[in-house]
Design an enzyme around this catalytic site. Sequence first.
Site, PDB file in Angstrom:
ATOM      1  N   ASP A  12       0.878  -1.159   0.000  1.00 23.83           N
ATOM      2  CA  ASP A  12       0.000   0.000   0.000  1.00 23.83           C
ATOM      3  C   ASP A  12       0.927   1.224   0.000  1.00 23.83           C
ATOM      4  O   ASP A  12       2.117   1.098   0.270  1.00 23.83           O
ATOM      5  CB  ASP A  12      -0.856  -0.067   1.282  1.00 23.83           C
ATOM      6  CG  ASP A  12      -1.659   1.188   1.514  1.00 23.83           C
ATOM      7  OD1 ASP A  12      -2.218   1.722   0.538  1.00 23.83           O
ATOM      8  OD2 ASP A  12      -1.732   1.627   2.692  1.00 23.83           O
ATOM      9  N   ASP A  14       0.043   5.133   1.029  1.00 25.34           N
ATOM     10  CA  ASP A  14      -0.095   6.076   2.146  1.00 25.34           C
ATOM     11  C   ASP A  14      -0.111   5.353   3.491  1.00 25.34           C
ATOM     12  O   ASP A  14      -0.920   4.447   3.706  1.00 25.34           O
ATOM     13  CB  ASP A  14      -1.379   6.905   1.979  1.00 25.34           C
ATOM     14  CG  ASP A  14      -1.382   7.696   0.680  1.00 25.34           C
ATOM     15  OD1 ASP A  14      -0.366   8.334   0.370  1.00 25.34           O
ATOM     16  OD2 ASP A  14      -2.411   7.671  -0.034  1.00 25.34           O
TER      17      ASP A  14
END
Length: 166
Positions: A12, A14
């Site tokens: 992922d 952020d």
Amino acid sequence: MNLKEYTTLFLDRDGVINYKIDGYVQYFSEFNFIEGVLESISDLTDYFDRIIIVTNQQGIGKQLMTEKELLELHSEMLKEIEKNGGKIDKIYYCPHLATLDCNCRKPEPGMLKKAKQDFKEIIFEKSILLGDSDTDIEAAEKVGVQSVKVCSKYTLTHWTRDFLLN
Ligand SMILES: [Mg+2]
């Protein structure tokens, strides 16, 4: 499964690669790598056959940022990663609004499935996904990818140390 059998790493963005901010990270000037992450990605690049980013970017759907701005930001991010010896093979992003019910926005596993279509060598059972949200973990679980939840106290860098020591 023996750790050595893992070949693909999904990340992922952020909260895993860069610090989260209030609102959406629109420009590279707002994009700050989490401490140690550049070195970790370099170490992980040596270990994994491929590293792929899967990121929800609803800010585009909300028209708070453009796709062009996101691509420019990612280009700057990749330059910095490569300057530090790391490599990201591909970035998948979902620009859609949560309300759209698309099949790519996590917790749906559409981006993972797309990656498997594009990289035939990917075997989900030999893949690991790192995310900081429950939706990341859900997306991974839906297709049988091993998942790891990171946070500000147990970051990608902490996990990398643990993982590579095994
Ligand atoms: Mg996140």
